[in-house]
Scaffold this active site. Structure first.
Site, PDB file in Angstrom:
ATOM      1  N   ALA A 143      -1.448   2.949  -6.213  1.00 36.16           N
ATOM      2  CA  ALA A 143      -2.148   2.247  -7.300  1.00 36.16           C
ATOM      3  C   ALA A 143      -3.575   2.748  -7.506  1.00 36.16           C
ATOM      4  O   ALA A 143      -4.012   2.935  -8.649  1.00 36.16           O
ATOM      5  CB  ALA A 143      -2.170   0.754  -6.994  1.00 36.16           C
ATOM      6  N   GLN A 182       1.155 -11.691  -7.169  1.00 41.25           N
ATOM      7  CA  GLN A 182       1.844 -12.368  -6.073  1.00 41.25           C
ATOM      8  C   GLN A 182       0.934 -12.435  -4.842  1.00 41.25           C
ATOM      9  O   GLN A 182       1.255 -13.079  -3.864  1.00 41.25           O
ATOM     10  CB  GLN A 182       3.134 -11.615  -5.732  1.00 41.25           C
ATOM     11  CG  GLN A 182       4.125 -11.567  -6.870  1.00 41.25           C
ATOM     12  CD  GLN A 182       5.249 -10.579  -6.609  1.00 41.25           C
ATOM     13  OE1 GLN A 182       6.252 -10.905  -5.985  1.00 41.25           O
ATOM     14  NE2 GLN A 182       5.064  -9.344  -7.048  1.00 41.25           N
ATOM     15  N   ASN A 183      -0.190 -11.728  -4.925  1.00 38.15           N
ATOM     16  CA  ASN A 183      -1.114 -11.640  -3.793  1.00 38.15           C
ATOM     17  C   ASN A 183      -1.996 -12.876  -3.698  1.00 38.15           C
ATOM     18  O   ASN A 183      -2.371 -13.461  -4.713  1.00 38.15           O
ATOM     19  CB  ASN A 183      -1.971 -10.375  -3.922  1.00 38.15           C
ATOM     20  CG  ASN A 183      -1.115  -9.134  -3.985  1.00 38.15           C
ATOM     21  OD1 ASN A 183       0.064  -9.151  -3.638  1.00 38.15           O
ATOM     22  ND2 ASN A 183      -1.699  -8.045  -4.473  1.00 38.15           N
ATOM     23  N   VAL A 184      -2.326 -13.234  -2.464  1.00 38.12           N
ATOM     24  CA  VAL A 184      -3.174 -14.405  -2.228  1.00 38.12           C
ATOM     25  C   VAL A 184      -4.551 -13.984  -1.715  1.00 38.12           C
ATOM     26  O   VAL A 184      -5.295 -14.793  -1.185  1.00 38.12           O
ATOM     27  CB  VAL A 184      -2.490 -15.367  -1.219  1.00 38.12           C
ATOM     28  CG1 VAL A 184      -1.170 -15.878  -1.774  1.00 38.12           C
ATOM     29  CG2 VAL A 184      -2.313 -14.710   0.152  1.00 38.12           C
ATOM     30  N   ASP A 185      -4.893 -12.701  -1.888  1.00 33.24           N
ATOM     31  CA  ASP A 185      -6.117 -12.134  -1.280  1.00 33.24           C
ATOM     32  C   ASP A 185      -7.355 -12.215  -2.184  1.00 33.24           C
ATOM     33  O   ASP A 185      -8.434 -11.793  -1.751  1.00 33.24           O
ATOM     34  CB  ASP A 185      -5.862 -10.681  -0.854  1.00 33.24           C
ATOM     35  CG  ASP A 185      -5.401  -9.782  -2.003  1.00 33.24           C
ATOM     36  OD1 ASP A 185      -4.616  -8.836  -1.746  1.00 33.24           O
ATOM     37  OD2 ASP A 185      -5.814 -10.035  -3.155  1.00 33.24           O
ATOM     38  N   HIS A 226       1.500 -17.105  -6.279  1.00 34.48           N
ATOM     39  CA  HIS A 226       1.848 -17.599  -4.941  1.00 34.48           C
ATOM     40  C   HIS A 226       0.668 -18.297  -4.273  1.00 34.48           C
ATOM     41  O   HIS A 226       0.655 -18.480  -3.052  1.00 34.48           O
ATOM     42  CB  HIS A 226       2.365 -16.443  -4.069  1.00 34.48           C
ATOM     43  CG  HIS A 226       3.654 -15.879  -4.576  1.00 34.48           C
ATOM     44  ND1 HIS A 226       4.122 -14.640  -4.207  1.00 34.48           N
ATOM     45  CD2 HIS A 226       4.571 -16.370  -5.445  1.00 34.48           C
ATOM     46  CE1 HIS A 226       5.279 -14.406  -4.820  1.00 34.48           C
ATOM     47  NE2 HIS A 226       5.574 -15.422  -5.577  1.00 34.48           N
ATOM     48  N   GLY A 273       2.898  -2.088  -7.378  1.00 35.58           N
ATOM     49  CA  GLY A 273       2.885  -2.411  -5.954  1.00 35.58           C
ATOM     50  C   GLY A 273       3.703  -3.604  -5.536  1.00 35.58           C
ATOM     51  O   GLY A 273       3.311  -4.350  -4.648  1.00 35.58           O
TER      52      GLY A 273
HETATM   53  N1  APR Z   1       0.288   1.522  -4.357  1.00 37.96           N
HETATM   54  C1  APR Z   1       1.335   0.944  -5.025  1.00 37.96           C
HETATM   55  N2  APR Z   1       2.419   0.413  -4.396  1.00 37.96           N
HETATM   56  C2  APR Z   1       2.440   0.484  -3.047  1.00 37.96           C
HETATM   57  C3  APR Z   1       1.401   1.078  -2.290  1.00 37.96           C
HETATM   58  C4  APR Z   1       0.290   1.607  -3.006  1.00 37.96           C
HETATM   59  N3  APR Z   1      -0.735   2.160  -2.387  1.00 37.96           N
HETATM   60  N4  APR Z   1       1.724   0.986  -0.957  1.00 37.96           N
HETATM   61  C5  APR Z   1       2.934   0.352  -0.907  1.00 37.96           C
HETATM   62  N5  APR Z   1       3.362   0.055  -2.154  1.00 37.96           N
HETATM   63  C6  APR Z   1       4.594  -0.633  -2.551  1.00 37.96           C
HETATM   64  C7  APR Z   1       5.765  -0.530  -1.587  1.00 37.96           C
HETATM   65  O1  APR Z   1       6.501   0.629  -1.828  1.00 37.96           O
HETATM   66  C8  APR Z   1       6.572  -1.778  -1.938  1.00 37.96           C
HETATM   67  O2  APR Z   1       7.499  -1.492  -2.973  1.00 37.96           O
HETATM   68  O3  APR Z   1       4.306  -2.013  -2.622  1.00 37.96           O
HETATM   69  C9  APR Z   1       5.513  -2.752  -2.446  1.00 37.96           C
HETATM   70  C10 APR Z   1       5.221  -3.933  -1.529  1.00 37.96           C
HETATM   71  O4  APR Z   1       6.391  -4.696  -1.434  1.00 37.96           O
HETATM   72  P1  APR Z   1       6.449  -6.000  -0.499  1.00 37.96           P
HETATM   73  O5  APR Z   1       5.905  -5.695   0.820  1.00 37.96           O
HETATM   74  O6  APR Z   1       7.842  -6.511  -0.605  1.00 37.96           O
HETATM   75  O7  APR Z   1       5.426  -7.016  -1.193  1.00 37.96           O
HETATM   76  P2  APR Z   1       5.597  -7.885  -2.523  1.00 37.96           P
HETATM   77  O8  APR Z   1       6.517  -7.238  -3.496  1.00 37.96           O
HETATM   78  O9  APR Z   1       4.249  -8.223  -2.995  1.00 37.96           O
HETATM   79  O10 APR Z   1       6.308  -9.206  -1.942  1.00 37.96           O
HETATM   80  C11 APR Z   1       6.549 -10.268  -2.807  1.00 37.96           C
HETATM   81  O11 APR Z   1       7.174 -11.681  -0.992  1.00 37.96           O
HETATM   82  O12 APR Z   1       6.774 -12.190   1.146  1.00 37.96           O
HETATM   83  C12 APR Z   1       6.619 -12.643  -0.105  1.00 37.96           C
HETATM   84  O13 APR Z   1       4.990 -14.133  -0.954  1.00 37.96           O
HETATM   85  C13 APR Z   1       5.161 -12.848  -0.463  1.00 37.96           C
HETATM   86  O14 APR Z   1       4.039 -12.313  -2.527  1.00 37.96           O
HETATM   87  C14 APR Z   1       4.930 -11.819  -1.571  1.00 37.96           C
HETATM   88  C15 APR Z   1       6.316 -11.594  -2.122  1.00 37.96           C
END
Ligand code: APR
Length: 250
Positions: free
Chosen positions: A229, A100-103, A118, A185
């Protein structure tokens, strides 16, 4: 048997692995998540920055934000978790990583079969004619207007928009055939990406979640590793008898 040991033994025997990653994957590379403490959606308004309406209202503001993010991505390095997944790909007969990451950090870590659900920030595209343009630096306001009368926008999937059809189809097929599904993550709150980890048709598939915090994914996960991770993934690989960075292809 501890969750990590059991997960490692499933990975060691896997013939088809599907991985879904989210912002937490890049947290140890210094990039913010979206919903965590100081997350992007806590400090920025999603409807202003990540929507068609927001772009229509103020394309310069949107670009200044994506220029900032793109620069932060370029300054970041893949972490040990990214590298471990790149190594895992070389061991497993069938491997697909949907992010889901764009990095672009998975690609920079050496992963090859990567599906960017994404989008990414390596290109911009015109919102009228669809023409694409490589982004190698910040896009200036003067560059937003396109010759056809349209506007260049980041090649990102914004809220309310469909995922790229071919990418989605490939991800859905890969998660359906996997015997191991590794979810790293992600909070699992954004669909349809989350369904790649929660609606697994294969009854014998093992869903493994790696996340230091509790998420909705845990309800569907068979094994949960509550660790960051960059700590959990290299150890999973090692416990599975696979070495980081070695070819080791079977
Ligand atoms: N290792 C693993 N997981 C981690 C770490 C880590 N070091 N640090 C944080 N996390 C977890 C958090 O606990 C959380 O559950 O990563 C998750 C990040 O969740 P979000 O911030 O909601 O991000 P994501 O799930 O990627 O969001 C999905 O939402 O905003 C949109 O397009 C955007 O792709 C994104 C999508």
């Amino acid at each position: 048997m501890k969750a990590c040991d059991e997960a490692a033994s499933r990975i060691a025997r896997a013939t088809s692995v599907f991985v879904l990653t989210g912002a937490g994957m890049s947290s140890e590379s210094g990039l913010p998540t979206f919903r965590g403490a100081n997350g992007l959606w806590r400090t920025h308004r999603v409807e202003v920055l990540a929507s068609e309406a927001g772009f229509a209202d103020d394309p310069e503001l949107v670009w200044s934000w994506y220029n900032e993010r793109r620069a932060a991505h370029a300054a970041a390095e893949p972490n040990a978790g990214h590298l471990a997944l790149a190594a895992l790909e070389r061991y497993v007969p069938s491997f697909t990583l949907a992010t889901q990451n764009v990095d672009s950090l998975h690609l920079r870590a050496g992963s090859t079969n990567v599906l960017e659900l994404h989008g990414h920030l390596r290109e911009a595209r015109c919102d009228r004619c669809g023409e694409r343009r490589a982004i190698t630096g910040p896009l200036a306001s003067s560059e937003i207007a396109h010759a056809c009368g349209g506007r260049l926008r980041p090649d990102i999937v914004w809220f309310g928009e469909a995922l790229p059809a071919a990418t989605w189809r490939a991800a859905a097929q890969a998660s359906a055939r996997a015997d191991v599904v590794l979810v790293v993550g992600t909070s699992g709150v954004v669909e349809p990406a989350a369904s790649l980890a929660t609606r697994i048709p294969r009854a014998d598939a093992c869903v493994i979640e790696v996340n230091p915090d509790e998420t909705v994914i845990a309800e569907r996960a068979d094994l949960v590793i509550r660790e960051p991770a960059a700590v959990a993934l290299p150890r999973l690989l090692e416990t599975a008898g696979m070495r980081n960075g070695s070819s080791g292809a079977r």
